[in-house]
Design a protein around this motif. Structure first.
Motif, PDB file in Angstrom:
ATOM      1  N   ASP A 175      99.517  46.056  71.585  1.00 20.92           N
ATOM      2  CA  ASP A 175      98.380  46.947  71.359  1.00 20.92           C
ATOM      3  C   ASP A 175      97.083  46.150  71.404  1.00 20.92           C
ATOM      4  O   ASP A 175      96.999  45.048  70.830  1.00 20.92           O
ATOM      5  N   VAL A 176      96.082  46.719  72.054  1.00 24.70           N
ATOM      6  CA  VAL A 176      94.735  46.153  72.077  1.00 24.70           C
ATOM      7  C   VAL A 176      93.769  47.271  71.694  1.00 24.70           C
ATOM      8  O   VAL A 176      93.757  48.330  72.332  1.00 24.70           O
ATOM      9  N   VAL A 177      92.974  47.053  70.655  1.00 23.50           N
ATOM     10  CA  VAL A 177      92.032  48.065  70.185  1.00 23.50           C
ATOM     11  C   VAL A 177      90.647  47.423  70.059  1.00 23.50           C
ATOM     12  O   VAL A 177      90.506  46.358  69.452  1.00 23.50           O
ATOM     13  N   VAL A 178      89.647  48.082  70.635  1.00 21.11           N
ATOM     14  CA  VAL A 178      88.253  47.666  70.500  1.00 21.11           C
ATOM     15  C   VAL A 178      87.487  48.842  69.917  1.00 21.11           C
ATOM     16  O   VAL A 178      87.541  49.964  70.452  1.00 21.11           O
ATOM     17  N   ARG A 179      86.766  48.609  68.813  1.00 24.89           N
ATOM     18  CA  ARG A 179      86.097  49.690  68.095  1.00 24.89           C
ATOM     19  C   ARG A 179      84.680  49.270  67.712  1.00 24.89           C
ATOM     20  O   ARG A 179      84.477  48.174  67.178  1.00 24.89           O
ATOM     21  N   HIS A 180      83.722  50.132  68.002  1.00 24.24           N
ATOM     22  CA  HIS A 180      82.331  49.921  67.601  1.00 24.24           C
ATOM     23  C   HIS A 180      81.929  51.006  66.609  1.00 24.24           C
ATOM     24  O   HIS A 180      82.254  52.187  66.799  1.00 24.24           O
ATOM     25  N   LEU A 181      81.222  50.602  65.565  1.00 22.89           N
ATOM     26  CA  LEU A 181      80.743  51.548  64.555  1.00 22.89           C
ATOM     27  C   LEU A 181      79.223  51.433  64.466  1.00 22.89           C
ATOM     28  O   LEU A 181      78.682  50.351  64.208  1.00 22.89           O
ATOM     29  N   PHE A 182      78.541  52.563  64.684  1.00 25.89           N
ATOM     30  CA  PHE A 182      77.079  52.593  64.664  1.00 25.89           C
ATOM     31  C   PHE A 182      76.606  53.469  63.503  1.00 25.89           C
ATOM     32  O   PHE A 182      77.039  54.620  63.372  1.00 25.89           O
ATOM     33  N   SER A 183      75.731  52.921  62.681  1.00 19.98           N
ATOM     34  CA  SER A 183      75.077  53.701  61.625  1.00 19.98           C
ATOM     35  C   SER A 183      73.701  54.081  62.150  1.00 19.98           C
ATOM     36  O   SER A 183      72.717  53.340  61.995  1.00 19.98           O
ATOM     37  N   ILE A 184      73.613  55.246  62.768  1.00 17.75           N
ATOM     38  CA  ILE A 184      72.398  55.638  63.475  1.00 17.75           C
ATOM     39  C   ILE A 184      71.258  55.941  62.515  1.00 17.75           C
ATOM     40  O   ILE A 184      70.114  55.533  62.710  1.00 17.75           O
ATOM     41  N   ALA A 185      71.571  56.661  61.464  1.00 18.69           N
ATOM     42  CA  ALA A 185      70.563  57.030  60.463  1.00 18.69           C
ATOM     43  C   ALA A 185      71.294  57.278  59.154  1.00 18.69           C
ATOM     44  O   ALA A 185      72.525  57.227  59.089  1.00 18.69           O
TER      45      ALA A 185
END
Length: 243
Positions: A175-185
């Motif tokens: 398994d390969v997982v790439v995850r981005h988390l953005f706190s926009i506001a």
């Protein structure tokens, strides 16, 4: 069909170790060794166990050893790296399914199973900016199993019975997982990423029909690619909307 989610124990505090011994009826015994702790930016936890279920039922037995390791490194406040490892070996025996069990089985030879299972993975978590965090996860699962079954004698439910069978099963999943988390506001978050799962499995065996041996084989390779996007909104305390 089911999911098992294993949350492994992390080391913390001063280095420590423990030993646990247990015994029970029917020759049941268990040994567990554990050690863990943290040193500056490193935390670790390791354990090894041995379990013998004894003989609570005629013909039935399970013996297994398990080793587990969890190592974490945090070289900076915004960067963390973690490695996990679990290895298990087991030997078990029992009367085959639908044989009638220890009370009614006509064939008194038991089915034997030997299995080796390895799970390992590494995770990188990095906070690039106060509003942007990403993590990369690589994992491997490998299982090898040998089954030697004496078969099932003909009976009322099955007038033909089941012939003796010897089978070797293998499964490897990456398994390969790439995850981005953005706190926009304030109260608004988005997750964006993808997962790739690569599986290879095979089952090789042979049925014994009297003096004749009939080989059988099944093999499958499967690739699953899964992009994902999730938005989460919290417009008021106690209210959460996500899609």
């Amino acid at each position: 069909g089911g999911v098992i989610n294993i949350i492994t124990q992390r080391g913390s505090g001063a280095p420590h170790a423990s030993v646990e011994l247990g015994v029970g009826r029917f020759d049941h015994h268990r040994t567990l060794l554990q050690a863990g702790g943290s040193l500056d930016a490193i935390d670790y936890a390791v354990s090894g166990s041995y379990l013998d279920n004894g003989r609570p039922v005629e013909g039935s037995r399970f013996v297994g050893e398990t080793f587990h390791a969890n190592l974490g490194i945090r070289p900076a406040d915004a960067l963390a790296l973690r490695w996990l490892l679990r290895y298990a070996n087991s030997r078990s025996q029992a009367f085959p399914d639908d044989s009638g069990g220890p009370e009614f089985a006509l064939l008194r030879t038991v089915e034997k199973r030997d299995a080796d299972e390895l799970t390992t993975g590494i995770t990188l978590q990095h906070t690039l900016l106060p509003w942007w965090e990403y993590n990369i996860q690589l994992s491997l699962y490998d299982r090898r199993e040998h089954i030697d079954s004496p078969g099932v004698a003909p009976g009322v439910r099955d007038p033909v019975g089941i012939p003796p069978d010897m089978t070797d099963n293998t499964l490897r999943r990456t398994d390969v997982v790439v995850r981005h988390l953005f706190s926009i506001a304030r109260g608004v978050q988005c997750a964006l990423g993808g997962e790739g799962q690569f599986e290879d499995g095979a089952s090789d065996g042979s049925l014994r029909l009297g003096m004749v041996t009939i080989p059988h084989r099944f093999a499958l390779s499967r690739t699953t690619l899964s992009p994902f996007f999730e938005a989460q909104l919290s417009p008021a305390p106690g209210l959460l909307v996500q899609g």
